[in-house]
Design a protein around this motif. Sequence first.
Motif, short mmCIF file in Angstrom:
data_model
loop_
_atom_site.label_atom_id
_atom_site.label_comp_id
_atom_site.label_asym_id
_atom_site.label_seq_id
_atom_site.Cartn_x
_atom_site.Cartn_y
_atom_site.Cartn_z
N GLU A 134 0.80 -1.21 0.00
CA GLU A 134 0.00 0.00 0.00
C GLU A 134 0.84 1.26 0.00
OE1 GLU A 134 -3.18 0.30 -0.29
OE2 GLU A 134 -3.55 -1.83 -0.44
N SER A 135 1.93 1.29 0.78
CA SER A 135 2.70 2.53 0.93
C SER A 135 4.16 2.28 0.65
CB SER A 135 2.54 3.09 2.35
OG SER A 135 3.11 2.22 3.25
N LEU A 136 4.85 3.32 0.18
CA LEU A 136 6.26 3.19 -0.19
C LEU A 136 6.89 4.56 -0.08
CD1 LEU A 136 8.19 1.00 -1.41
CD2 LEU A 136 7.72 2.04 -3.59
N TYR A 137 8.11 4.65 0.47
CA TYR A 137 8.84 5.91 0.50
C TYR A 137 9.50 6.11 -0.85
CZ TYR A 137 8.08 6.46 5.43
OH TYR A 137 7.52 6.64 6.66
N LEU A 138 9.17 7.16 -1.53
CA LEU A 138 9.60 7.36 -2.91
C LEU A 138 10.21 8.74 -3.05
CD1 LEU A 138 9.50 6.11 -5.76
CD2 LEU A 138 7.31 7.23 -6.06
N ALA A 193 4.42 7.92 -0.89
CA ALA A 193 3.43 7.75 -1.94
C ALA A 193 2.88 6.33 -1.88
CB ALA A 193 4.05 8.02 -3.31
N ASP A 194 1.63 6.19 -2.35
CA ASP A 194 0.98 4.89 -2.44
C ASP A 194 1.21 4.32 -3.83
OD1 ASP A 194 0.04 5.08 0.13
OD2 ASP A 194 -1.81 6.06 -0.47
N VAL A 195 1.86 3.19 -3.91
CA VAL A 195 2.12 2.53 -5.18
C VAL A 195 1.73 1.07 -5.06
CG1 VAL A 195 3.99 4.10 -5.79
CG2 VAL A 195 4.50 1.99 -4.57
N ARG A 196 1.73 0.39 -6.19
CA ARG A 196 1.40 -1.03 -6.24
C ARG A 196 2.68 -1.82 -6.52
NH1 ARG A 196 -3.41 -3.41 -6.72
NH2 ARG A 196 -4.40 -1.43 -7.28
N LEU A 197 3.01 -2.75 -5.65
CA LEU A 197 4.21 -3.58 -5.80
C LEU A 197 3.74 -5.01 -6.04
CD1 LEU A 197 7.42 -3.25 -3.79
CD2 LEU A 197 6.61 -5.48 -4.37
N PHE A 249 10.32 -0.74 9.82
CA PHE A 249 10.67 -1.27 8.50
C PHE A 249 10.14 -0.33 7.44
CE2 PHE A 249 10.94 -5.04 11.10
CZ PHE A 249 12.06 -5.69 10.59
N LEU A 250 10.98 0.02 6.47
CA LEU A 250 10.63 0.94 5.39
C LEU A 250 10.95 0.30 4.05
CD1 LEU A 250 12.28 4.20 6.71
CD2 LEU A 250 9.89 3.64 6.88
N ILE A 251 10.17 0.72 3.03
CA ILE A 251 10.50 0.39 1.65
C ILE A 251 10.87 1.70 0.97
CG2 ILE A 251 9.71 -0.61 -0.51
CD1 ILE A 251 7.69 -2.19 1.11
N GLN A 252 12.10 1.77 0.49
CA GLN A 252 12.58 2.99 -0.17
C GLN A 252 12.83 2.68 -1.65
OE1 GLN A 252 16.10 4.12 1.88
NE2 GLN A 252 15.02 4.94 3.66
N ASN A 266 14.92 -0.62 -1.82
CA ASN A 266 15.61 -1.00 -0.58
C ASN A 266 14.60 -1.31 0.50
OD1 ASN A 266 18.06 -0.40 -1.84
ND2 ASN A 266 17.94 1.73 -1.21
N VAL A 267 14.77 -2.45 1.17
CA VAL A 267 14.01 -2.79 2.37
C VAL A 267 14.91 -2.48 3.56
CG1 VAL A 267 12.79 -4.57 3.63
CG2 VAL A 267 12.74 -4.57 1.14
N VAL A 268 14.54 -1.45 4.33
CA VAL A 268 15.43 -0.88 5.36
C VAL A 268 14.81 -1.08 6.72
CG1 VAL A 268 16.62 1.19 6.15
CG2 VAL A 268 16.29 0.82 3.71
N GLU A 269 15.62 -1.51 7.68
CA GLU A 269 15.23 -1.56 9.09
C GLU A 269 15.92 -0.41 9.82
OE1 GLU A 269 15.39 -4.51 13.01
OE2 GLU A 269 16.19 -5.18 11.08
N THR A 270 15.11 0.43 10.49
CA THR A 270 15.65 1.61 11.16
C THR A 270 15.76 1.35 12.65
OG1 THR A 270 13.46 2.57 11.47
CG2 THR A 270 14.63 3.13 9.44
N ASN A 271 16.81 1.91 13.25
CA ASN A 271 16.98 1.94 14.70
C ASN A 271 17.74 3.20 15.05
OD1 ASN A 271 19.72 1.38 14.16
ND2 ASN A 271 19.37 -0.83 14.32
N PRO A 272 17.82 3.57 16.33
CA PRO A 272 18.49 4.84 16.68
C PRO A 272 19.95 4.89 16.30
CG PRO A 272 17.17 4.03 18.52
CD PRO A 272 17.17 2.95 17.49
N PHE A 273 20.58 3.72 16.07
CA PHE A 273 22.02 3.70 15.77
C PHE A 273 22.31 3.72 14.28
CE2 PHE A 273 25.98 1.27 15.10
CZ PHE A 273 26.84 2.14 15.75
#
Length: 526
Positions: free
Chosen positions: A18-22, A27-31, A108-111, A127-134
């Motif tokens: 449903e959602s993707l960082y672009l 933005a909402d795109v179809r994957l 978790f983000l999709i970029q 990119n499938v990215v996992e974010t943390n404070p570090f």
Amino acid sequence: MSSNVNLYLFDEMSFECESLYLCCRRADVRLTVETCMSSSPIHKKELTVRITDDADPLFLYSVAIGEEDFQSLKSQQGLLVDFSAFPQKFIDLLEQCILEQGKQVPRFLIQLVTSSPALDCMPAYLNVVETNPFKHLTHLSLKLLAGSDSDIKKYLAICIKNLKMENIMLEDKLHRSDKGLSKRLTVTQQALAEKSKELDKLQNEWTSQITSLTNKYSQEITAEKEKVLRVQAQYQLQHEQQKKEMEATFNRKVRHLETRVSEFETINKDLTEKKYKSESSVRELKSKFAGLEEEYQRAKQEVLSLQRENSTLDTECHEKEKLLNHLRTRIAVLKQEVKDKEQVVIRSTDVCESAQEHKKKLEESLEMKQLQIGKFETTVKSISEELLKGNEIIKKLQGEMKKLMEKMKLKNAVTLQQEKILGEKEQTVQKERLELSNVKQALQQKEEEVLKLQEQLDITVQKLEESKQLLKTNENVISWLNKQLNENKIASMHGASGHSDTPCAGSATNSAALQYGLVSICAVLH
């Protein structure tokens, strides 16, 4: 999310995100994730990933991953799954991103990283990215190619085909729903006509019943009103009496509560004073605690620095111990060499003793031939002077040897004392490692002493070698003198058997001179 996601072993498998960082915007795109057979002569499975936008039909990025492409991707990004399990794991990552998309700070983000619009035909990176404070940790990065004109046309043709199919399905549904609704309308209209007739009958019956009931209930209501008025008067009298009693009890309770309130106010004042005192004590304790924490941190840092210094000093101590062991072995070797040289000296003394015994025998023969010595005094004087010089040299060498032996004994005693001191130092090092700085200085001093002792030992070794050479020369001189004596004896024997007196006298004088030289050399060596 459809249920077809889990069936990744089938030929087709789709997944929608449903959602993707672009491009730094959301933005909402179809994957879409699909597995299909490749169109090459060798039929192989391929995983196709396609990103599209329903609002922008020209937005198309896709990639087809075969087994060979996946092997290179696995080696580049350090993946731990096989090609058969990769689609499901990729879908699981996308599901994690969908679960996190509603949060303000998703884990978790999709970029989708794309280049500027001016640069056409440039690849994009999913990119499938996992974010943390570090750190932002990239689990997977896929290189997507922008759709060419032919790809976009094919995609639009597929979209149109899908829309036509959906349109046909919807038209069929509409026709079916129209037929069903028309039938239901006729049935409902008939039912309405019947129900309207029944309503008219019921309304007539209802009006007649209402008129009769109103007449009945109006009489009953008048009677009940009279009863209620009587009961109301009685209740008013009871209520006034109860009110007076309640007011009296309430006044009593109010007085009691006022007294309790005054007591509570005094208690509250005392408690507030205690509170202020406790707060001041808490502040003081907090300040003390902060100071103690600072002191603790300082002490902690000092302990760490001391531990580091201790480790460095331990390494230095081990190195110094290795040097000391090496020096001890060298001293033991030198001691062994000194013992060997002492044995050589003992052997030389034995040789001198044997020479002394020979000298006694020669003295006996000299007593027999003292009459002949007077004739050859002139020759003996010249030889005696040379022998005196040799005796002086030998005396000097013997004095030096005695001094060297005394020095060696002193050095041996010193080395033994130093070994004892070093043993004590090692014990103190093991017991008192806190005083490593003092031990360092002591070790440096001991090293200097050991170096000095090494230099002295080298000098003594050189002197011993020189003394060996001198002993060899003396031995050569003694052997030469013995040869001369033997020759003189043989010559004297020949003279006694029938030769003239003059050569015999010459040989006697030579033998006497040689015997005197031997006696003097043996005396010096002794």
